[in-house]
Design a protein around this motif. Structure first.
Motif, short mmCIF file in Angstrom:
data_model
loop_
_atom_site.label_atom_id
_atom_site.label_comp_id
_atom_site.label_asym_id
_atom_site.label_seq_id
_atom_site.Cartn_x
_atom_site.Cartn_y
_atom_site.Cartn_z
N GLU A 181 0.93 -1.21 -0.13
CA GLU A 181 0.29 -0.17 -0.01
C GLU A 181 0.65 1.31 -0.19
OE1 GLU A 181 -3.62 -0.35 2.35
OE2 GLU A 181 -3.68 -1.90 1.80
N VAL A 227 -9.48 -7.98 2.86
CA VAL A 227 -9.10 -6.60 3.33
C VAL A 227 -10.44 -6.35 4.24
CG1 VAL A 227 -7.52 -5.79 1.20
CG2 VAL A 227 -9.77 -5.82 0.84
N GLU A 228 -11.82 -6.44 3.57
CA GLU A 228 -12.59 -5.91 4.23
C GLU A 228 -12.43 -6.48 6.20
OE1 GLU A 228 -16.03 -8.22 4.28
OE2 GLU A 228 -18.03 -6.44 4.21
N ASN A 279 -10.41 -8.45 9.58
CA ASN A 279 -8.69 -8.14 9.72
C ASN A 279 -8.47 -10.31 10.07
OD1 ASN A 279 -8.84 -5.42 10.30
ND2 ASN A 279 -10.28 -5.91 11.68
N LYS A 284 -12.46 4.08 -2.96
CA LYS A 284 -11.57 4.98 -2.48
C LYS A 284 -10.24 5.34 -3.79
CE LYS A 284 -11.26 2.11 1.27
NZ LYS A 284 -9.89 1.04 2.54
N GLN A 319 -17.01 0.33 -2.56
CA GLN A 319 -16.07 0.60 -1.24
C GLN A 319 -15.10 0.50 -1.59
OE1 GLN A 319 -16.51 2.04 1.86
NE2 GLN A 319 -18.87 1.59 2.16
N MET A 366 -10.75 -9.62 -1.83
CA MET A 366 -12.00 -8.15 -0.71
C MET A 366 -12.21 -9.26 0.27
SD MET A 366 -14.59 -7.06 -4.30
CE MET A 366 -13.83 -6.86 -5.64
N LEU A 367 -12.34 -10.45 0.66
CA LEU A 367 -12.71 -10.57 1.76
C LEU A 367 -11.96 -10.73 2.76
CD1 LEU A 367 -15.27 -13.72 1.17
CD2 LEU A 367 -15.41 -11.67 1.92
N HIS A 400 -6.59 -2.14 3.12
CA HIS A 400 -6.67 -2.61 4.11
C HIS A 400 -8.17 -1.81 4.21
CE1 HIS A 400 -3.96 -5.73 3.89
NE2 HIS A 400 -4.44 -6.48 4.59
N PHE A 401 -9.42 -2.05 4.86
CA PHE A 401 -10.27 -1.30 5.22
C PHE A 401 -9.66 -1.30 7.34
CE2 PHE A 401 -14.04 -1.38 2.65
CZ PHE A 401 -13.53 -2.08 1.05
N TYR A 402 -9.37 -1.56 7.45
CA TYR A 402 -8.73 -1.98 8.56
C TYR A 402 -10.03 -1.51 9.69
CZ TYR A 402 -4.07 -3.30 7.74
OH TYR A 402 -3.12 -4.17 7.28
N GLN A 403 -11.27 -1.52 9.75
CA GLN A 403 -12.45 -1.19 10.00
C GLN A 403 -11.99 -2.26 11.72
OE1 GLN A 403 -16.50 -1.38 7.83
NE2 GLN A 403 -15.20 -3.75 7.70
N ILE A 421 -21.05 -1.96 3.63
CA ILE A 421 -20.07 -2.31 5.01
C ILE A 421 -20.13 -2.46 5.74
CG2 ILE A 421 -19.01 -0.27 4.76
CD1 ILE A 421 -17.27 -3.65 3.16
N ARG A 470 -20.39 -5.07 -1.99
CA ARG A 470 -20.90 -4.84 -0.48
C ARG A 470 -19.26 -4.48 0.05
NH1 ARG A 470 -21.14 -9.23 1.96
NH2 ARG A 470 -18.86 -9.70 2.37
N VAL A 471 -18.15 -5.16 -1.08
CA VAL A 471 -16.63 -4.54 -0.46
C VAL A 471 -16.51 -3.78 -1.29
CG1 VAL A 471 -13.89 -5.25 -0.99
CG2 VAL A 471 -16.29 -6.72 0.51
#
Ligand SMILES: Cc1cc2nc3c(=O)[nH]c(=O)nc-3n(C[C@H](O)[C@H](O)[C@H](O)COP(=O)(O)O)c2cc1C
Ligand code: SF4
Ligand code: SF4
Ligand code: SF4
Ligand code: FES
Lengths: 181, 243, 597
Positions: free
Chosen positions: A140, B96-97, B99, C509, C505, B93-94, B129-132, B176, C501-502
């Motif tokens: 990233e 990065v969504e 953790n 971004k 987003q 996708m799963l 990464h979303f890091y939610q 999300i 869903r992903v």
């Protein structure tokens, strides 16, 4: 045939545990074969402080602070091929467990609470690398050419990957070599 | 078992696959030993259709194989480089969504998300990464709920509803923000009537629902996916319950 | 905020339960009222409703967490939601929202200390022809400007109930600029039903067939086919549903039809009901249009009194049909017919797996027709006047007329009815659009048309549309427009399937990254790949169309983003220096090493 020019290789560890480096050393006697093919530039094994022009750069660890970025950008600039090795470089890994925790809480826990460091004061020394709000994977921040997952990847995996790369093959991992743990 | 001659067939990647009326493409494939990647499907429960790993191309049109009934004349493409590359993107996708820190996860080696990623040769999660921040709920005496790893497959929701008759789990939020919720005003698993013996405690394909005090019981090398690909494991007669 | 206790919750909810009964189908309608009473859905209410309806608590929490107008955390007694559609944005809504928040010492998304007020944004409220617009406690505010916001601030400070605010704040005009046969010709209530009864159902279905009428909600499915499939489907009950969710940003023609042509719409439903054999109908009205609810209820009452609804319609023994209005609560996806049906059943608006289709398994698993408002208005005309008359208008595959909702950069925004086949040039001339650069036809999920293509025409063969027609003049920042759309989809994705869903987003971004001057060529490739995944792997139309604006921009408008791209091949995915901000604040450092370029 002419003596082949040795491949120049640099490695570093950002926010990692040096586990990937240890695993590299685990290739044991094959290290000699490896040294026949490559020469090291900056690595924790040499004492070179800055990375010069290299064929391959291997980065262990995620990007956790400003200093990591400087090192990483230096690698990207000087290495023709950049490899992210290990879970931390590829996903943030175990250090990224802190991503769910507020940075302020981290600082308080480390520096301010009872039993903390530094006489209950948050240090502001410019010598200290300033942390990011989160730990990020290497890709990233810079472009990454190859990924070698594992925590750490086994010595055999590293050997297979490196020999493929050095000998100009597209690195390919068998099922049992592709691991995230 | 000497099944009565089933006259109806579809083809999947050129192979003839018999089906019965009402059977989905997925279930016909499973019965015939053809692996179609899947995460939210488990033949023990009502089909769901959310992960989309099982999308196949039927006469040139993409369809969700776990919910689409098989019909005669279907020519199905499944194991193609194009579809597998799109499936890999879904798995990424799963990753990065949520953790997903596999080295610190008890499910590692037994996790279907991870195994699907191995199968699809995922070398990195690729996306940003979303890091939610997501909750870890340790309130239950026997079970952990670590939502960092939930992929919203609703297998636990279905198992609790269809088998346990308890409705311990549900889905709230949107987009999300979609999230797994439990049946308690406090929002805590410990305040529900969930039990470690419930079916729903053993169907999670990831490391979200974990039985306490069992972690790392199986040594590395003997875990479900250490030597066998998910395509082999999931073709075994009964999907193993997650231990 | 202090956790509040609700010892009297059962008494407080009793009248709501009284109104809605014990059917779980009423859950969403109950939750709407609970939100009005408490300004959120308290956990105690969730428990209480679950017990009352005999459903698991998770079911109630699931619905409460799904719809934008419901909230699990308290919002202000006055809740102002600024419409963030691109036209409202161009008319200055972001600045107005800042102005208002600044004036009242408030941050968007937060509740004031005294719980009096909260301000936020919301998806298009359907007032594009008279924006900037907002909602206050669900009631539409139009033509906002500083003067009006000053007044609103006064009213809120004085705690004046919204129902006592000056009516001019809430004025909504029809703005019909061009009418054709649908909007222009007189219609006597009852005419279509009478003609249907006289002709018989089968013959009326043939008229529908002859008319060539196709659905106006977007997909363009043949009405005759849909109705005959439903008619032929066995079931205990058949249902006729009018889709008045009108969620596509930039669309507002159904608003006008419901406001001024409700008889035509109800009549279309009644004719349809007769043909498919339904005794019960629903009008699913988007939450943003709840201001129309009373008026519509009056129309229904009037029609009942006139024998046009209810038992033995127009004296025909056994012809029973009535219409119930259900309100939505802020969810674009509920315009998708199977999500709409779920919502009618009081569930989360999650599109169903198909097959089976609604015509065989719809509301409560019974055969159901879902049709758009405009489709039903057309059907009423056809029932009254015959199919051939209708088929004579338009083009080969697109008979009849189409109502467009025109807004954006034009002198005369509003409602325009055209026969199909009209070109964009003609439309732009009529609405007073000058120096147009692009038109978004059919909203974000539709097609972004460049000025080179203004010779194309509105029709199913060429440019199909559900009605939105948003004009952008030269000089508009197209990237900003596409960014607005990308945010819309990310906000409205229902969250059921992975790719949407992903994917929505991730798309958001990357578009943000480009808009913030950090994009590179590799990000364009990323957008294309994401677009491909969403288009081919998603569960429903929302995901399939979510990448349209981005892909159209990439293909047709390179000027919109090229100058924004960095020369480099790669840029970090996040703002490196920004990610150090927290630590700088904590440590008080500002030295060179505390920054990254
Ligand atoms: C995401 C999404 C949103 C939709 N929104 C609406 C809407 O607001 N109004 C509408 O009439 N149709 C909408 N549709 C189309 C409906 O699913 C359905 O096709 C339509 O109501 C059928 O009616 P018609 O045949 O009269 O057009 C939407 C579809 C999708 C996929
Ligand atoms: S749930 Fe699976 S993919 Fe996620 S961290 Fe655990 S092992 Fe890895
Ligand atoms: S907890 Fe596990 S089984 Fe339940 S929805 Fe999440 S991933 Fe699926
Ligand atoms: S495509 Fe989007 S809106 Fe449709 S089901 Fe999937 S997540 Fe929901
Ligand atoms: S397995 Fe079919 S969608 Fe998940």
């Amino acid at each position: 045939m002419n003596e082949k020019r040795k491949i120049r290789l640099a490695t570093c560890s950002l926010a990692g545990c040096f586990g990937c480096h240890m695993s590299l050393l685990d290739i044991d006697e094959k290290l000699f074969d490896l040294l026949g093919m490559i020469e090291f530039d900056r690595t924790p094994f040499t004492d070179i402080k800055h990375c010069g022009p290299c064929d391959i750069g291997i980065v262990e660890g995620g990007v956790s602070n400003a200093e990591n970025v400087h090192v990483l950008k230096e690698f990207r600039k000087h290495c023709k091929v950049l490899v992210a090795i290990g879970a931390c470089a590829i996903t943030g890994g175990v250090p990224a467990l802190r991503n769910n925790i507020d940075l302020w809480d981290c600082f308080q826990e480390v520096y301010l609470y009872e039993g903390g460091l530094e006489g209950n004061q948050i240090p502001n020394d410019p010598e200290l690398p300033l942390p990011f709000d989160k730990v990020y994977p290497v890709y990233e921040v810079v472009k990454v050419d190859y990924f070698l997952p594992g925590c750490p990847p086994s010595a055999d995996t590293i050997w297979k990957f490196l020999t493929d790369l050095i000998e100009g093959r597209e690195p390919k991992l068998d099922y049992e070599m592709l691991r995230y743990d | 078992m000497g099944a009565p001659a089933m006259s109806k067939t579809i083809t999947i990647d050129g192979k003839n696959v018999p089906f019965q009326d009402g059977q989905t493409i997925m279930n016909a494939a499973l019965a015939a030993g053809v692996y179609i990647p899947h995460l939210c499907h488990n033949p023990q429960f009502e089909p769901h259709g959310s992960c989309k790993l099982c999308v196949v191309s039927v006469n040139g049109r993409n369809m969700t194989s776990c919910t689409m009934p098989a019909a005669e004349d279907m020519v199905v493409a499944n194991n193609t480089p194009e579809l597998n590359s799109d499936r890999k993107a879904l798995v990424q996708m799963l990753f990065v969504e949520g953790n997903h820190i596999c080295p610190a996860c008890e499910a590692s080696g037994n996790c279907q998300l991870q195994a699907a990623a191995y199968y699809l040769n995922m070398l990195s999660p690729h996306y940003t990464h979303f890091y939610q921040p997501r909750a870890v709920d340790a309130s239950h005496p026997d079970i952990f709920l670590d939502l960092n790893r939930c992929i919203l497959c609703e297998l636990c929701v279905r198992a609790s509803r269809e088998v346990d008759g308890k409705n311990v789990f549900g889905i709230s939020g949107r987009g999300i923000g979609t999230r797994l919720v439990v049946n308690a005003a406090s929002g805590r698993l410990g305040d529900t009537n969930f039990a470690a013996t419930d079916k729903a405690a053993h169907v999670c394909p990831t490391g979200t629902i974990l039985i306490k005090r069992q972690g790392y019981k199986i040594p590395i090398g003997q875990r479900t996916f250490d030597h066998k690909k998910i395509s082999e494991v999931q073709m075994e007669p009964m999907e193993p319950d997650h231990e | 905020m202090e956790p509040r206790e609700f010892p009297q919750i059962e008494q407080q909810l009793a009248p709501v339960f009284e109104r809605h009964g014990r059917e779980a189908n009423q859950l969403l309608q109950i939750l709407r009222e609970v939100q009005e009473i408490f300004h959120f859905i308290p956990p105690a209410a969730i428990t209480c409703i679950a017990a009352h309806l005999g459903v698991p608590r998770t079911r109630v929490e699931g619905v409460a967490g799904f719809y934008s107008f419901l909230s699990l955390k308290p919002v202000g007694e006055y809740r102002i939601l600024f419409s963030d559609n691109i036209t409202d944005q161009m008319q200055g809504n972001p600045e107005l929202m800042r102005y208002f928040c600044h004036k009242l010492w408030l941050e968007p998304g937060k509740v004031s200390e005294d719980s009096l007020l909260s301000v936020d944004s919301t998806s298009c409220t359907g007032m594009c022809d008279q924006g900037p617009a907002a909602l206050v406690n669900g009631w539409p505010l139009t033509n906002l400007d500083h003067e009006r916001l000053d007044l609103i601030a006064e009213l809120i400070r004085g705690r004046k109930p919204v129902c006592d605010w000056p009516p001019r704040l809430f004025e909504v005009k029809d703005n019909i600029r061009r009418s054709g046969t649908l909007l222009g010709e007189p219609f006597a209530p009852g005419a279509a039903i009478k003609a249907t009864l006289a002709r018989g159902s089968a013959a009326t279905l043939l008229e529908m067939e002859a008319s060539g009428l196709r659905g106006r909600g977007g997909a363009g499915f043949s009405v005759a086919r849909k109705w005959s499939m439903c008619r032929a489907s066995p079931g205990e009950q058949h249902y006729m549903v009018c889709n008045a969710d009108e969620g596509e940003p930039g669309t507002f023609k159904d608003r006008v039809l419901l406001n001024s042509y409700a008889d035509l719409v109800c009549e279309g439903m009644t004719v349809g009901a007769r043909i498919i054999g339904a005794t019960k109908g629903f009008l699913y009205l988007r939450g943003e249009y709840r201001y129309l609810l009373n008026k519509l209820e009056q129309v229904l009452a009037r029609r009942r009194a006139a024998g046009l609804l209810g038992r033995n319609i127009l004296g025909e023994t056994g012809f029973d049909f009535d219409i119930e209005i259900h309100l939505g609560a802020g969810a674009y996806i509920c315009g998708e017919e199977s999500a709409l049906i779920e919502s009618l059943e009081g569930k989360r608006g999650r599109p169903r797996n198909r097959p089976p289709f609604p015509v065989t398994h719809g509301y409560l698993d019974q055969p159901t027709v879902v049709d758009n408002v405009e489709t039903l208005a057309c059907a009423a005309r056809i029932a009254a006047q015959g199919g051939e008359w209708f088929a004579a208008m338009g083009t080969a595959q697109s008979s009849g007329s189409k109502i467009l909702s025109i807004a954006g950069d034009c002198a005369r925004p509003g409602i325009y009815e055209y026969p199909f086949g009209v070109t964009l040039h003609e439309i732009l001339d009529d609405c007073g659009a000058e120096d147009s650069y692009a038109v978004q036809v059919s909203g974000p999920s539709g097609i972004l048309v460049s000025s080179k293509e203004f010779g194309r025409c509105i029709s199913f063969e060429d440019l199909p549309t559900a009605g939105a027609f948003t004009v952008f003049k030269r000089g508009r920042d197209l990237l900003q427009i596409v960014q607005n759309f990308a945010h819309f989809f990310a906000h409205e994705s229902c969250g059921f399937c992975t790719p949407c869903r992903v994917g929505t987003q991730l798309q958001k971004k990357i578009v943000d990254k480009i808009a913030n001057d950090h994009g590179t060529v590799s990000d364009l490739e990323e957008l294309k790949q994401l677009g491909h995944i969403m288009q081919t792997m998603s569960h429903c139309g929302l995901g399939h169309t979510a990448p349209n604006p981005v892909l159209d921009m990439l293909k047709k408008f390179p000027d919109a983003y090229q100058h924004k791209l960095k020369d480099l091949a790669f840029e970090p995915a996040f703002d490196l220096d920004g990610a150090l901000e927290t630590a700088r604040n904590i440590t008080g450092r500002d030295d060179t090493w505390a920054h990254l370029p």
